[in-house]
Enzyme design. Structure first.
Site, PDB file in Angstrom:
ATOM      1  N   HIS A   1     -42.266 -46.386 -40.367  1.00 39.83           N
ATOM      2  CA  HIS A   1     -43.301 -45.539 -39.754  1.00 39.83           C
ATOM      3  C   HIS A   1     -42.785 -44.917 -38.462  1.00 39.83           C
ATOM      4  O   HIS A   1     -41.791 -45.360 -37.889  1.00 39.83           O
ATOM      5  CB  HIS A   1     -44.571 -46.344 -39.466  1.00 39.83           C
ATOM      6  CG  HIS A   1     -44.381 -47.459 -38.476  1.00 39.83           C
ATOM      7  ND1 HIS A   1     -43.719 -48.635 -38.788  1.00 39.83           N
ATOM      8  CD2 HIS A   1     -44.747 -47.577 -37.170  1.00 39.83           C
ATOM      9  CE1 HIS A   1     -43.706 -49.428 -37.731  1.00 39.83           C
ATOM     10  NE2 HIS A   1     -44.318 -48.814 -36.727  1.00 39.83           N
TER      11      HIS A   1
ATOM     12  N   ASP B   1     -44.632 -44.228 -34.806  1.00 38.17           N
ATOM     13  CA  ASP B   1     -45.868 -44.795 -34.248  1.00 38.17           C
ATOM     14  C   ASP B   1     -47.020 -43.790 -34.209  1.00 38.17           C
ATOM     15  O   ASP B   1     -46.887 -42.683 -33.665  1.00 38.17           O
ATOM     16  CB  ASP B   1     -45.607 -45.370 -32.851  1.00 38.17           C
ATOM     17  CG  ASP B   1     -44.942 -46.741 -32.963  1.00 38.17           C
ATOM     18  OD1 ASP B   1     -45.151 -47.432 -33.987  1.00 38.17           O
ATOM     19  OD2 ASP B   1     -44.202 -47.113 -32.032  1.00 38.17           O
TER      20      ASP B   1
ATOM     21  N   HIS C   1     -39.169 -46.286 -37.666  1.00 42.88           N
ATOM     22  CA  HIS C   1     -38.680 -47.645 -37.469  1.00 42.88           C
ATOM     23  C   HIS C   1     -39.445 -48.622 -38.350  1.00 42.88           C
ATOM     24  O   HIS C   1     -40.511 -48.303 -38.880  1.00 42.88           O
ATOM     25  CB  HIS C   1     -38.773 -48.064 -35.999  1.00 42.88           C
ATOM     26  CG  HIS C   1     -40.176 -48.133 -35.470  1.00 42.88           C
ATOM     27  ND1 HIS C   1     -40.898 -47.019 -35.131  1.00 42.88           N
ATOM     28  CD2 HIS C   1     -40.995 -49.187 -35.227  1.00 42.88           C
ATOM     29  CE1 HIS C   1     -42.092 -47.375 -34.702  1.00 42.88           C
ATOM     30  NE2 HIS C   1     -42.193 -48.690 -34.759  1.00 42.88           N
TER      31      HIS C   1
ATOM     32  N   ARG D   1     -45.244 -54.612 -25.959  1.00 45.01           N
ATOM     33  CA  ARG D   1     -44.964 -53.191 -26.193  1.00 45.01           C
ATOM     34  C   ARG D   1     -45.811 -52.305 -25.310  1.00 45.01           C
ATOM     35  O   ARG D   1     -47.007 -52.524 -25.155  1.00 45.01           O
ATOM     36  CB  ARG D   1     -45.225 -52.830 -27.652  1.00 45.01           C
ATOM     37  CG  ARG D   1     -44.432 -51.587 -28.044  1.00 45.01           C
ATOM     38  CD  ARG D   1     -44.802 -51.067 -29.393  1.00 45.01           C
ATOM     39  NE  ARG D   1     -45.853 -50.077 -29.255  1.00 45.01           N
ATOM     40  CZ  ARG D   1     -46.395 -49.456 -30.272  1.00 45.01           C
ATOM     41  NH1 ARG D   1     -46.007 -49.724 -31.496  1.00 45.01           N
ATOM     42  NH2 ARG D   1     -47.337 -48.559 -30.070  1.00 45.01           N
TER      43      ARG D   1
HETATM   44  O1  LIG Z   1     -41.664 -55.722 -33.990  1.00 43.34           O
HETATM   45  C1  LIG Z   1     -40.900 -54.792 -34.152  1.00 43.34           C
HETATM   46  O2  LIG Z   1     -39.690 -54.927 -34.233  1.00 43.34           O
HETATM   47  C2  LIG Z   1     -41.452 -53.397 -34.280  1.00 43.34           C
HETATM   48  C3  LIG Z   1     -42.920 -53.400 -34.280  1.00 43.34           C
HETATM   49  C4  LIG Z   1     -43.454 -52.039 -34.568  1.00 43.34           C
HETATM   50  O3  LIG Z   1     -43.298 -51.524 -35.634  1.00 43.34           O
HETATM   51  C5  LIG Z   1     -44.123 -51.316 -33.530  1.00 43.34           C
HETATM   52  O4  LIG Z   1     -44.247 -51.834 -32.411  1.00 43.34           O
HETATM   53  O5  LIG Z   1     -44.525 -50.163 -33.804  1.00 43.34           O
END
Ligand SMILES: O=C(O)CCC(=O)C(=O)O
Length: 309
Positions: free
Chosen positions: A123, A125, A280, A295
């Protein structure tokens, strides 16, 4: 005075250093053939001056995802660093960390047994938003002894690898993005398996948002593919039986190994990626161990195609 109050309300984002920059203040070492760079000589817990921030922004534009190792960050320090690149982008559906409204925790507890995790489909984000975020910054607080890698796929390379005929056709197309397969109420039971995260699904996730399939990056001016398996649900103007094979082709093409960048996390690493030109996904292959990441998310702009340039 709380730590949040020590930060200025608004920080003016710092523009990227020019493409011709010779990095003077930071070290930048390429990570893989498809992109990524490891940045050194920066302590993200400190207030950074504009020259350092502009060099980091340049490195993000040039390498699409950058990695910092050995950091020691509080949530407030992560927020302060993120804000140097633009305002906070609200995160829909996911409850933020207590007392830190601009931070979410991406957590998988040791006892979770499901084969998938948060973010384990490719995806970009929140591409279902009218103005999807530019940047995501993920900081590793606790990592498993094996697995839990994150992968990114370079969408400039994905577009460039297509034939002229395919590129021309795609330039005229619109992708329909929606959070329905991630955050509609039918997905609540799945999110309830994520013990360390609180996700509240809603009918808001059924909204649809059109974006160009080929996006012209707002800062580099380069074209890249902008579709993803998690959120792109249709192509505008096609019959279902026409678009399904095309979407399946685009999802497979855009995430093939040759375009990917993979990071094996250590506690204290921070990855900062540009959602405008990479997809990602996270591996959920460490059952029996805990992984705890924080995050922050930086606002972006409405994607534009070439016609609107
Ligand atoms: O946990 C991760 O490595 C990525 C998580 C994820 O896809 C995101 O934070 O959008």
């Amino acid at each position: 005075m709380t730590p949040m109050q020590t930060m200025p309300e608004e920080l003016v984002p710092v523009a990227a250093a020019p493409p011709t920059v010779t990095y003077r203040r930071i070290g930048v070492e390429r990570w893989s053939g498809a992109g990524g760079a490891v940045i050194s000589n920066v302590d993200l817990s400190q207030e950074l001056d504009d020259e350092v921030v502009s060099e980091i922004r340049r490195a993000v534009l040039d390498h699409h995802v950058v990695f910092f190792r050995g950091q020691h960050l509080t949530p407030d320090q992560q927020v302060r660093f993120s804000r140097r690149f633009g305002p906070y982008s609200p995160v829909p559906f996911v409850e933020p960390v207590a007392d830190h409204p601009e931070v979410i925790a991406v957590v998988r507890e040791a006892e979770e047994r499901q084969r998938f995790g948060f973010g384990s489909l490719w995806h970009s984000d929140f591409s279902f938003l009218p103005e999807p975020p530019f940047g995501s910054l993920l900081y590793a607080v606790e990592v498993p002894p094996f697995g839990g890698d994150t992968l990114w796929a370079n969408q400039y390379h994905a577009f460039a690898a297509l034939s002229d005929a395919m590129q021309s056709m795609l330039r005229g197309l619109v992708g329909v993005h929606s959070a329905r397969d991630g955050y509609a109420p039918k997905m609540q039971a799945v999110h309830d398996l994520f013990k360390g995260m609180k996700v509240t699904t809603s009918d808001e996730a059924l909204r649809e948002q059109a974006h160009p399939v080929v996006r012209t990056h707002g800062e580099t001016g380069r074209e890249c593919l902008y579709v993803n398996q998690q959120y792109t649900i249709a192509l505008g103007g096609f019959h279902q039986h026409e678009q399904r094979p095309l979407l399946d082709f685009l999802f497979a093409h855009s995430t093939q190994d040759a375009f990917t960048i993979r990071w094996r996390w250590s506690a204290g690493d921070l990855a900062f990626w540009d959602n405008r030109c990479v997809q990602h996904m996270a591996m959920a292959d460490f059952t029996g161990h805990r992984r705890f990441m924080t995050r922050t998310t930086v606002a972006g702009e409405a994607p534009r195609g070439r016609a609107a340039d």
